[in-house]
Scaffold this active site. Sequence first.
Site, PDB file in Angstrom:
ATOM      1  N   ASP A   1      -2.529  -5.437   0.456  1.00 54.81           N
ATOM      2  CA  ASP A   1      -2.053  -6.564   1.013  1.00 54.81           C
ATOM      3  C   ASP A   1      -2.773  -6.892   2.222  1.00 54.81           C
ATOM      4  O   ASP A   1      -3.026  -8.318   2.438  1.00 54.81           O
ATOM      5  CB  ASP A   1      -0.399  -6.336   1.072  1.00 54.81           C
ATOM      6  CG  ASP A   1      -0.064  -5.128   1.911  1.00 54.81           C
ATOM      7  OD1 ASP A   1      -0.715  -4.517   2.497  1.00 54.81           O
ATOM      8  OD2 ASP A   1       1.384  -5.151   2.007  1.00 54.81           O
TER       9      ASP A   1
ATOM     10  N   MET B   1       0.773  -1.131   0.022  1.00 53.45           N
ATOM     11  CA  MET B   1      -0.081  -0.016   0.051  1.00 53.45           C
ATOM     12  C   MET B   1       0.882   1.267   0.037  1.00 53.45           C
ATOM     13  O   MET B   1       2.029   1.390   0.325  1.00 53.45           O
ATOM     14  CB  MET B   1      -0.797   0.012   1.240  1.00 53.45           C
ATOM     15  CG  MET B   1      -2.028  -1.233   1.094  1.00 53.45           C
ATOM     16  SD  MET B   1      -3.004  -1.236   2.617  1.00 53.45           S
ATOM     17  CE  MET B   1      -3.957   0.287   2.362  1.00 53.45           C
ATOM     18  N   HIS B   2       0.048   2.230  -0.371  1.00 57.63           N
ATOM     19  CA  HIS B   2       0.681   3.573  -0.226  1.00 57.63           C
ATOM     20  C   HIS B   2       1.802   4.298  -1.083  1.00 57.63           C
ATOM     21  O   HIS B   2       2.140   5.437  -1.091  1.00 57.63           O
ATOM     22  CB  HIS B   2       1.323   4.117   1.389  1.00 57.63           C
ATOM     23  CG  HIS B   2       0.671   3.372   2.609  1.00 57.63           C
ATOM     24  ND1 HIS B   2      -0.696   3.687   2.747  1.00 57.63           N
ATOM     25  CD2 HIS B   2       0.793   2.359   3.449  1.00 57.63           C
ATOM     26  CE1 HIS B   2      -1.200   2.996   3.640  1.00 57.63           C
ATOM     27  NE2 HIS B   2      -0.272   2.364   4.284  1.00 57.63           N
TER      28      HIS B   2
END
Length: 486
Positions: free
Chosen positions: A237, A80-81
């Site tokens: 995830d 992520m991110h």
Amino acid sequence: MSYIGIDLGTSSIKAILVDDRQSVVAGTTRDLVVNRSAAQWSEQNPADWITATLAALQDLKQAAPSAFRVCRGIGLSGQMHGAVLLDEADRPLRPCMLWNDGRSSAECAEIEAAEPASRDITGNIAMPGFTAPKLLWVGRHEPDVFRRTRKVLLPKAYLRLVLTGEAIEEMSDASGTLWLDVGARDWSDRMLAATRLDRSHMPALVEGSQPAGRMRPDLSRELGFDAPPLFAGGAGDNAAGAVGLGAVEPGASFLSLGTSGVLWRTTAGFEPRADRAVHAFCHALPGLWHQMSVHLSAAASLNWWAMVTGSTEADLLAPLGETLERPSPVLFTPYLSGERTPHNDTQMRGGFARLGHDTGRNAMTQAVLEGVGFAFRDGKAALESAGSRIDEAIVIGGGSRSALWLSILANVLDMPLHRHAAGETGAAFGAARLARLACTGEDPREICRKPDGVPQIFRPKRDLVAAYADRYALWGKAAGFSRELQ
């Protein structure tokens, strides 16, 4: 029919091929490299993801050609991110800044000053790991790149774009950008404006179990599919791991012992608790949300220690066995990349304490495992302050291979941990389940069940629970020292 799940992780691409009985037919892993060219920087080249993914698909084809050919759908799970900045021709303008990149602390304060309702809208403190602060950093330090940016995608959305030609993201991953109104499950114009962006810079939004593009016909033919597979929205995830473990009912919990560490709880609604640095995100399935404590260096701590000692993780763990009699005399704080829950401090740093002339490598290795456990205990306390107690959890992630580590965690957290055989493929398996749901429209609760088989249960032992409670209090002083020395 068969389905493929692809997990774009930090250290590797994992891909599995699953049949219509939800049995894993084939699996593969392709390694990735992280570039840390400056303090607090963490980047990857998006082209490496494409190369590794195509190689992984070829691996699956070679391992199970008949099942591969009839693949009906593909689900994506992703780290992520990360910020993938694209120009008008969808070409990356710079390396992707990853989830554990900590350079944008100043920009976090700028976002919350620009939009005072930020925490109410997003359910989260603005943290350097999130995507939005990275864009302000680029705007300040790489203004030409910012000016040329036409689209911002998360890692798995970029992978989807290359494989399908469609710019689409789903709710769980989008929750980690700071641009999503997490309660409303839609982009927030106010949060986008706080980073000088608008909806034109964002991909379309779907739920994780909904269709989200189809593989390009030319690529499908090249890979050898009978017909272009349909892609599901997929999941971040941890949300993919939850789908793979059947954590789809409110109250369901799991612990992920991967590069980073996560303690997860599924919730029926949007329940933010930003004051304790607890994340409140959308689940990958419609009508569900979740809370998480997040720890930036979990299995990464053991990997770092192996690198420092010039050993392997297996060689470090072997002398310790699978059980222990007492805590290590050494303390370790696992803040190698700072920490999120509950400290929200990218400047914190790890270290050993209480070393003596008689300290050996084994004691230090055990301390690394215990330090990660104590960080999880901090996160568990933060999560429980935002809701009910967490009494047990399924455990997944690469670190879950170590029976010793799970024994330590069970005693530090004072709760049973359940390890299933498929724990390491949880995210990829969850992505494959989402692919099936996108293709069939089945009831998620019928498909997203808990793993089959009897799990191995790691139960706390009263004497060690008490010993670790005392040790945790001492460790807290060392953790505070790490904070003071930032």
